[in-house]
Design a protein around this motif. Structure first.
Motif, mmCIF file in Angstrom:
data_model
loop_
_atom_site.group_PDB
_atom_site.id
_atom_site.type_symbol
_atom_site.label_atom_id
_atom_site.label_comp_id
_atom_site.label_asym_id
_atom_site.label_seq_id
_atom_site.Cartn_x
_atom_site.Cartn_y
_atom_site.Cartn_z
ATOM 1 N N GLU A 181 42.934 28.560 52.217
ATOM 2 C CA GLU A 181 43.584 28.638 53.521
ATOM 3 C C GLU A 181 42.552 28.518 54.644
ATOM 4 N N GLU A 185 42.356 25.527 57.373
ATOM 5 C CA GLU A 185 42.375 25.801 58.813
ATOM 6 C C GLU A 185 41.210 25.103 59.516
ATOM 7 N N GLU A 188 42.311 21.524 59.948
ATOM 8 C CA GLU A 188 43.304 21.469 61.023
ATOM 9 C C GLU A 188 42.646 21.565 62.397
ATOM 10 N N LEU A 207 50.120 24.014 51.616
ATOM 11 C CA LEU A 207 49.265 23.386 52.623
ATOM 12 C C LEU A 207 49.823 22.022 53.033
ATOM 13 N N GLU A 209 52.853 21.017 53.255
ATOM 14 C CA GLU A 209 53.995 21.130 54.154
ATOM 15 C C GLU A 209 53.583 21.425 55.595
ATOM 16 N N ARG A 210 52.370 21.904 55.790
ATOM 17 C CA ARG A 210 51.893 22.197 57.142
ATOM 18 C C ARG A 210 51.273 20.982 57.823
ATOM 19 N N ASN A 227 58.497 16.057 55.704
ATOM 20 C CA ASN A 227 58.035 17.456 55.717
ATOM 21 C C ASN A 227 59.042 18.309 56.475
#
Length: 228
Positions: A181, A185, A188, A207, A209-210, A227
């Motif tokens: 995670e 991040e 991202e 992950l 899906e984000r 998504n």
């Protein structure tokens, strides 16, 4: 808006005895600045092959790959290497950091190869380490870093030369969920802060899906998945 990476009717075949295995049958895909796209497919479906072709490490058997609008399949090896060096960053499941160098030096090296001075490379490397919360680990060698720290250094190295495209092959595959995670991040944050376009092969559905978009491979075809 023009995609920073575009695959147009891309084909890839491997010869197996007297028959040919079609891994890609005419893939079409566009990746735009600031997007993070998950590539989710079973093992053996061709995710790594697709990333290698997109990253100019392999040539397709048919179709075209455009990087920043430049058609690449007919470029010679030197031209492809030069384009890849400044336009594309790579992150793999294993960090591949050089063990004899510190975190700082691992990030400096690709910049110096690209022509920056040692001082310029050091300044940029420290900025990246501080941005990723690793400034205090700059002088540590890879064996002195945790798995998540190693992978974040690998990400910093991949973007050190300011590429517009980041290709990642299972970048969190060796990490526990909490560390995965944290690494995600990091990806991202970099995409949002710099406009970096990321194509990430992953088995982690949560992950995936984000991310901005998701694609999969089925029988050699690239398929867009909704998504959300």
């Amino acid at each position: 808006m023009q995609p920073v990476l575009q695959l147009e009717n891309v084909e890839r075949r491997f010869q197996q005895g007297e028959s040919a295995l079609c891994v890609l049958r005419g893939g079409n895909f566009g990746l735009f600045a600031g997007q993070s796209v998950a590539l989710v497919a079973p093992s053996g479906a061709g995710k790594s092959t697709l990333l290698h072709i997109a990253g100019l490490l392999e040539r397709p058997d048919g179709g075209e790959v455009y990087v920043d609008g430049v058609a690449t399949t007919r470029l010679n090896d030197d031209a492809r290497t030069a384009l890849r060096r400044h336009a594309i960053g790579f992150v793999y499941q294993f960090h591949h950091l050089l063990p004899e160098f510190t975190a700082l030096e691992n990030i400096m090296l690709p910049q110096m190869i690209a022509g920056l001075t040692r001082r310029q490379a050091r300044t940029r490397a420290l900025e990246l380490l501080n941005y990723l919360g690793l400034g205090a680990r700059a002088k540590h060698r890879p064996t002195e870093l945790s798995g998540g720290e190693q992978q974040r250094v690998a990400i910093a190295r991949a973007v050190a030369n300011g590429p517009g495209i980041l290709l990642a092959d299972e970048p969190t595959g060796n990490l526990d969920p909490k560390t995965a995670e944290h690494v995600f991040e990091t990806l991202e944050a970099l995409a949002k802060a710099t406009g970096l376009a990321a194509l990430v092969a992953t088995h982690n559905e949560a992950l995936a899906e984000r991310m901005t978009r998701r694609i999969t491979l089925k029988d050699g075809w690239m398929i867009e998945v909704t998504n959300g």
